[in-house]
Design a protein around this motif. Structure first.
Motif, PDB file in Angstrom:
ATOM      1  N   SER A   1      -6.402  -1.709  -0.608  1.00 57.09           N
ATOM      2  CA  SER A   1      -5.016  -1.300  -0.432  1.00 57.09           C
ATOM      3  C   SER A   1      -4.637  -0.449  -1.643  1.00 57.09           C
ATOM      4  O   SER A   1      -4.808  -0.871  -2.781  1.00 57.09           O
ATOM      5  N   ILE A   2      -4.128   0.754  -1.378  1.00 53.65           N
ATOM      6  CA  ILE A   2      -3.817   1.664  -2.489  1.00 53.65           C
ATOM      7  C   ILE A   2      -2.451   1.304  -3.077  1.00 53.65           C
ATOM      8  O   ILE A   2      -1.456   1.219  -2.361  1.00 53.65           O
ATOM      9  N   VAL A   3      -2.434   1.106  -4.375  1.00 48.30           N
ATOM     10  CA  VAL A   3      -1.199   0.705  -5.058  1.00 48.30           C
ATOM     11  C   VAL A   3      -0.550   1.894  -5.750  1.00 48.30           C
ATOM     12  O   VAL A   3       0.667   2.024  -5.758  1.00 48.30           O
TER      13      VAL A   3
ATOM     14  N   LYS B   1     -10.886   8.523  -7.490  1.00 40.75           N
ATOM     15  CA  LYS B   1     -10.381   8.839  -6.150  1.00 40.75           C
ATOM     16  C   LYS B   1     -11.502   9.339  -5.232  1.00 40.75           C
ATOM     17  O   LYS B   1     -11.439   9.174  -4.020  1.00 40.75           O
TER      18      LYS B   1
ATOM     19  N   PRO C   1       0.821  -1.207   0.000  1.00 37.81           N
ATOM     20  CA  PRO C   1       0.000   0.000   0.000  1.00 37.81           C
ATOM     21  C   PRO C   1       0.861   1.265   0.000  1.00 37.81           C
ATOM     22  O   PRO C   1       1.921   1.285   0.611  1.00 37.81           O
ATOM     23  N   VAL C   2       0.391   2.294  -0.715  1.00 42.35           N
ATOM     24  CA  VAL C   2       1.095   3.576  -0.759  1.00 42.35           C
ATOM     25  C   VAL C   2       0.258   4.624  -0.047  1.00 42.35           C
ATOM     26  O   VAL C   2      -0.968   4.545   0.010  1.00 42.35           O
ATOM     27  N   ARG C   3       0.974   5.586   0.479  1.00 46.82           N
ATOM     28  CA  ARG C   3       0.269   6.704   1.117  1.00 46.82           C
ATOM     29  C   ARG C   3      -0.238   7.644   0.050  1.00 46.82           C
ATOM     30  O   ARG C   3       0.414   7.848  -0.958  1.00 46.82           O
ATOM     31  N   THR C   4      -1.376   8.239   0.279  1.00 46.13           N
ATOM     32  CA  THR C   4      -1.891   9.202  -0.677  1.00 46.13           C
ATOM     33  C   THR C   4      -2.782  10.186   0.052  1.00 46.13           C
ATOM     34  O   THR C   4      -3.167   9.979   1.196  1.00 46.13           O
ATOM     35  N   GLN C   5      -3.075  11.264  -0.625  1.00 45.74           N
ATOM     36  CA  GLN C   5      -3.967  12.278  -0.070  1.00 45.74           C
ATOM     37  C   GLN C   5      -5.282  12.224  -0.830  1.00 45.74           C
ATOM     38  O   GLN C   5      -5.277  12.124  -2.047  1.00 45.74           O
TER      39      GLN C   5
ATOM     40  N   ASP D   1      -1.275   6.208  -6.913  1.00 40.59           N
ATOM     41  CA  ASP D   1      -2.099   7.418  -6.998  1.00 40.59           C
ATOM     42  C   ASP D   1      -1.905   8.039  -8.372  1.00 40.59           C
ATOM     43  O   ASP D   1      -0.778   8.392  -8.741  1.00 40.59           O
TER      44      ASP D   1
ATOM     45  N   MET E   1      -2.451   9.028   5.704  1.00 40.04           N
ATOM     46  CA  MET E   1      -3.075   7.876   5.049  1.00 40.04           C
ATOM     47  C   MET E   1      -2.033   6.768   4.901  1.00 40.04           C
ATOM     48  O   MET E   1      -0.984   6.967   4.319  1.00 40.04           O
ATOM     49  N   ASN E   2      -2.263   5.627   5.471  1.00 42.04           N
ATOM     50  CA  ASN E   2      -1.217   4.597   5.509  1.00 42.04           C
ATOM     51  C   ASN E   2      -1.294   3.611   4.343  1.00 42.04           C
ATOM     52  O   ASN E   2      -0.630   2.588   4.345  1.00 42.04           O
ATOM     53  N   GLY E   3      -2.093   3.962   3.362  1.00 42.68           N
ATOM     54  CA  GLY E   3      -2.177   3.077   2.200  1.00 42.68           C
ATOM     55  C   GLY E   3      -3.375   2.160   2.235  1.00 42.68           C
ATOM     56  O   GLY E   3      -3.697   1.521   1.250  1.00 42.68           O
ATOM     57  N   GLU E   4      -4.019   2.058   3.370  1.00 40.62           N
ATOM     58  CA  GLU E   4      -5.266   1.310   3.443  1.00 40.62           C
ATOM     59  C   GLU E   4      -6.404   2.322   3.412  1.00 40.62           C
ATOM     60  O   GLU E   4      -6.299   3.396   3.998  1.00 40.62           O
TER      61      GLU E   4
END
Lengths: 199, 93
Positions: B60-62, B88, A185-189, B64, B1-4
């Protein structure tokens, strides 16, 4: 690299992977972990039953297809109409007839966090396979990042009806370590989230 | 935001009691379905048979990509696999 029983135990002890309920010592083999059969089995209703049901509401002469549209976003709701629970025997077991295909699941919930670099494969047990019991059809991979209960595509390819008991060992999970951590997982806004309310 | 994150979706019953079916809108406008464990779904109440409720599924964000994000679902979608691209605006913490 396939993980040994020691490595699986270590990962579970550290909560690096999750299996609930926790496996008993007898579920381990040297290089795999046996999983047990859950309490629900489902079988598909016959096309004839479905056809009769959907035709009942149609004008005379109109014939609808019983085909399941796999791309339908409400596929699950549709498929529920096509399934029914397999009746349990008085002793709580299930009798799987020759060439019967049913859907079952493991009793265990599995979680393989991505950052732990662990994937797995579900495989049959050789003793069950001897009698013609298949527990998955071309879908053995449990990907890194997976969480959930494993659904089993069970088919009796043997000559005789087979009795299955919830809680019995039904399949084995072989754990493998990935060489690199997968993406995410990646951090994002979430810049556009103002005003978005939970449903 | 920790990616989840959680992704807004429509929730209905799955095949098994331990799972739910979620309908997800993709960035390209298509809608897809996935079976996921009910622990990965947030919904105000349990859906009745044939009922679709607004809810959220854990992802789970892969990657952006600005207006869209590539996410991994907890289990594969019926036709798309695990990794999908979604608007998004549908993501929440």
């Amino acid at each position: 690299m396939i993980l040994s029983d020691r490595e699986i135990e270590d990962l579970l002890a550290k909560r690096a992977i999750v299996i609930e309920p926790p496996p008993l010592p007898r579920q381990y083999t040297t290089s795999a972990l046996d999983l047990t059969l859950g309490d629900e089995l489902y079988e598909f209703r016959t096309p004839q039953e479905i056809q009769q049901e959907i035709q009942a509401a149609q004008p005379r002469g109109v014939r609808l297809s019983v085909a399941i549209d796999m791309a339908d976003p409400y596929f699950a709701a549709i498929s529920q109409k096509y399934l029914r629970p397999v009746r349990k025997e008085p002793d709580g077991s299930f009798l799987i007839e020759r060439h019967q295909f049913v859907l079952g699941s493991t009793r265990e919930y599995i979680k393989l966090p991505k950052e732990q670099r662990i994937a797995a494969r579900v495989e049959s047990k050789s003793t069950l396979a001897r009698f013609g019991l298949v527990v998955h059809l071309t879908a053995p991979t449990v990907h890194a990042g997976f969480s959930g209960v494993l659904v089993l595509e069970i088919c009796n390819l043997g000559y005789y009806p087979l009795r299955l008991v919830p809680g019995q060992r039904i399949c084995q999970l072989i754990f493998e370590r990935l060489r690199r951590v997968p993406k995410g997982p990646v951090r994002t806004q979430y810049q556009h989230q103002q005003g978005v309310r939970p449903p | 935001m920790n990616g989840e994150a959680t992704l807004r979706c429509e929730v209905s019953l799955g095949m098994f009691s331990h799972e739910r079916s979620v309908a997800i809108q993709l960035q390209d406008g298509r809608r897809i379905a996935a079976f996921v464990d009910k622990r990965d779904v947030k919904v105000d109440r349990e859906p009745a048979p044939d009922q679709k409720l607004p809810g959220r599924v854990r992802v789970s964000i892969v990657e952006d990509r600005g207006d869209s994000v590539v996410v991994d679902l907890p289990q594969p979608a019926v036709t798309e696999g695990t990794r999908v691209t979604v608007p998004k605006t549908l993501l929440e913490e």
